[in-house]
Design a protein around this motif. Structure first.
Motif, mmCIF file in Angstrom:
data_model
loop_
_atom_site.group_PDB
_atom_site.id
_atom_site.type_symbol
_atom_site.label_atom_id
_atom_site.label_comp_id
_atom_site.label_asym_id
_atom_site.label_seq_id
_atom_site.Cartn_x
_atom_site.Cartn_y
_atom_site.Cartn_z
ATOM 1 N N ARG A 37 -14.289 6.192 3.991
ATOM 2 C CA ARG A 37 -13.938 7.585 3.735
ATOM 3 C C ARG A 37 -12.519 7.899 4.207
ATOM 4 N N GLY A 38 -11.934 8.922 3.617
ATOM 5 C CA GLY A 38 -10.610 9.385 4.031
ATOM 6 C C GLY A 38 -9.549 8.323 3.837
ATOM 7 N N ALA A 39 -8.726 8.122 4.873
ATOM 8 C CA ALA A 39 -7.623 7.162 4.797
ATOM 9 C C ALA A 39 -8.111 5.741 4.577
ATOM 10 N N LEU A 40 -9.361 5.466 4.956
ATOM 11 C CA LEU A 40 -9.903 4.123 4.781
ATOM 12 C C LEU A 40 -10.205 3.808 3.321
ATOM 13 N N GLY A 41 -10.048 4.803 2.456
ATOM 14 C CA GLY A 41 -10.185 4.541 1.027
ATOM 15 C C GLY A 41 -9.063 3.650 0.516
ATOM 16 N N TRP A 42 -7.884 3.698 1.178
ATOM 17 C CA TRP A 42 -6.772 2.862 0.735
ATOM 18 C C TRP A 42 -7.056 1.374 0.902
ATOM 19 N N PRO A 43 -7.551 0.899 2.065
ATOM 20 C CA PRO A 43 -7.853 -0.532 2.162
ATOM 21 C C PRO A 43 -8.850 -0.986 1.090
ATOM 22 N N PHE A 44 -9.881 -0.180 0.852
ATOM 23 C CA PHE A 44 -10.858 -0.551 -0.178
ATOM 24 C C PHE A 44 -10.179 -0.658 -1.540
ATOM 25 N N ALA A 45 -9.374 0.354 -1.898
ATOM 26 C CA ALA A 45 -8.697 0.354 -3.194
ATOM 27 C C ALA A 45 -7.708 -0.808 -3.295
ATOM 28 N N ALA A 46 -6.968 -1.063 -2.204
ATOM 29 C CA ALA A 46 -5.967 -2.137 -2.210
ATOM 30 C C ALA A 46 -6.628 -3.498 -2.404
ATOM 31 N N PHE A 47 -7.703 -3.751 -1.655
ATOM 32 C CA PHE A 47 -8.403 -5.034 -1.782
ATOM 33 C C PHE A 47 -9.025 -5.186 -3.168
ATOM 34 N N LEU A 48 -9.615 -4.101 -3.666
ATOM 35 C CA LEU A 48 -10.300 -4.164 -4.958
ATOM 36 C C LEU A 48 -9.303 -4.388 -6.099
ATOM 37 N N MET A 49 -8.213 -3.613 -6.124
ATOM 38 C CA MET A 49 -7.218 -3.766 -7.193
ATOM 39 C C MET A 49 -6.615 -5.165 -7.177
ATOM 40 N N SER A 50 -6.290 -5.646 -5.988
ATOM 41 C CA SER A 50 -5.695 -6.980 -5.873
ATOM 42 C C SER A 50 -6.655 -8.042 -6.388
ATOM 43 N N TRP A 51 -7.917 -7.921 -6.012
ATOM 44 C CA TRP A 51 -8.909 -8.914 -6.413
ATOM 45 C C TRP A 51 -9.142 -8.898 -7.920
ATOM 46 N N VAL A 52 -9.303 -7.724 -8.497
ATOM 47 C CA VAL A 52 -9.604 -7.616 -9.930
ATOM 48 C C VAL A 52 -8.463 -8.191 -10.770
ATOM 49 N N ILE A 53 -7.226 -7.801 -10.456
ATOM 50 C CA ILE A 53 -6.096 -8.275 -11.258
ATOM 51 C C ILE A 53 -5.876 -9.772 -11.054
ATOM 52 N N THR A 54 -6.047 -10.263 -9.819
ATOM 53 C CA THR A 54 -5.926 -11.699 -9.560
ATOM 54 C C THR A 54 -6.986 -12.473 -10.335
ATOM 55 N N LEU A 55 -8.189 -11.907 -10.421
ATOM 56 C CA LEU A 55 -9.263 -12.552 -11.182
ATOM 57 C C LEU A 55 -8.902 -12.628 -12.661
ATOM 58 N N PHE A 56 -8.319 -11.565 -13.198
ATOM 59 C CA PHE A 56 -7.898 -11.566 -14.606
ATOM 60 C C PHE A 56 -6.799 -12.612 -14.838
ATOM 61 N N VAL A 57 -5.822 -12.663 -13.928
ATOM 62 C CA VAL A 57 -4.745 -13.643 -14.061
ATOM 63 C C VAL A 57 -5.304 -15.054 -14.030
ATOM 64 N N PHE A 58 -6.220 -15.300 -13.111
ATOM 65 C CA PHE A 58 -6.859 -16.612 -13.004
ATOM 66 C C PHE A 58 -7.586 -16.965 -14.299
ATOM 67 N N PHE A 59 -8.306 -16.014 -14.875
ATOM 68 C CA PHE A 59 -9.037 -16.250 -16.121
ATOM 69 C C PHE A 59 -8.074 -16.542 -17.272
#
Length: 282
Positions: A37-59
């Motif tokens: 919640r709150g400011a801790l939403g940024w770490p979740f968003a940062a990790f998720l965006m990085s992972w999803v796009i890296t997964l697409f690049v890998f594919f």
């Protein structure tokens, strides 16, 4: 163009990408469990965006789709830029997690684990950047040099230092010398960090080439100035660790990172002096 299919999976780049994907999914999964919640939403968003796009690049690499794409620039350069962006995302997200610690979370172990895996993922993205340094756009090649790496360390440590000081509490009471001392330390950390970020941005955009040799001199002078002032601020902060605040442990951590930042500035000044010879005008 990178290899594809089984050849890519068994290559150094492919294995590193797989490890990054694994660490990335662990990071955002643990962040989810520990609360965001709150400011801790940024770490979740940062990790998720990085992972999803890296997964697409890998594919895309794995099935050789990149050979059918025309980005206007070499794919390797695009992949380097992704690695740089995700390094910044994961590093900043991990810093936020480390500042909050177990605050507001019933799952303290998961929060600590998320922070550790976040930092490890950021380090892996930086390693990937280093592997692809020959493919980096010309201005971004600064980030793969010793001076660039030290500048990143300076900016990262400085950010952690002032963020921990804010989180630990720098107000001790009205008209208290403690408040003045901690405010001085906070202002020093923020000013040194902010100007260092500006220097970093000038380097990675290539503007330093247009400014000329005087820019290297300015960078050296700023590194020396920051070393002196961060050392002074860290000593002052150490004198007021036990004078009250929201979290003594965060204040101690802020002071420790303040001294780390001081050492990093000293190393940067020495490297700038060595790489530029007689850097100060006579």
């Amino acid at each position: 163009m990178p290899a594809s299919g089984g050849e890519y999976l068994t290559s150094k780049d492919g294995i590193l990408k797989v490890v990054i994907i694994i660490f990335g999914v662990i990071s955002f999964a643990l962040t989810t469990v520990s609360g965001y919640r709150g400011a801790l939403g940024w770490p979740f968003a940062a990790f998720l965006m990085s992972w999803v796009i890296t997964l697409f690049v890998f594919f895309f690499i794995l099935v050789n789709l990149i050979s059918k794409m025309d980005c206007g620039v070499p794919f390797e350069a695009v992949d380097f830029c992704f690695s740089f962006i995700f390094f910044v995302f994961c590093m900043s997200g991990s810093i936020v997690l480390s500042i909050y610690g177990c605050s507001g979370s019933k799952n303290c172990d998961e929060r600590i684990a998320a922070t550790i895996f976040g930092f490890l993922t950021a380090i892996l993205y930086f390693v990937e950047m280093y592997f692809h340094k020959d493919n980096a756009p010309e201005p971004l090649k600064y980030l793969t040099k010793v001076n660039g790496i030290v500048k990143i360390v300076v900016v990262t440590l400085g950010c952690i230092a002032f963020a921990l000081l804010v989180a630990g509490g720098y107000h001790c009471g009205r008209d208290s010398p403690c408040t003045s001392g901690r405010t001085f330390a906070l202002a020093t950390y923020i000013i040194c960090w902010s100007v260092s970020v500006i220097f970093l941005l000038i380097y990675i955009t290539g503007l330093n080439e247009k400014i000329g040799g005087s820019f290297a001199t300015a960078d050296f002078v700023w590194a020396v100035f920051s070393f002196v002032f961060c050392l002074t601020a860290s000593i002052v902060l150490a004198c007021y660790i036990d004078s009250g605040g929201w979290s003594r442990s965060r204040l101690i951590a802020a002071d420790v990172f303040g001294f780390f930042t001081t050492v990093a500035y000293l190393i940067e000044a020495i490297l700038l002096k060595k790489s530029s010879g007689s850097i100060l005008p006579s």
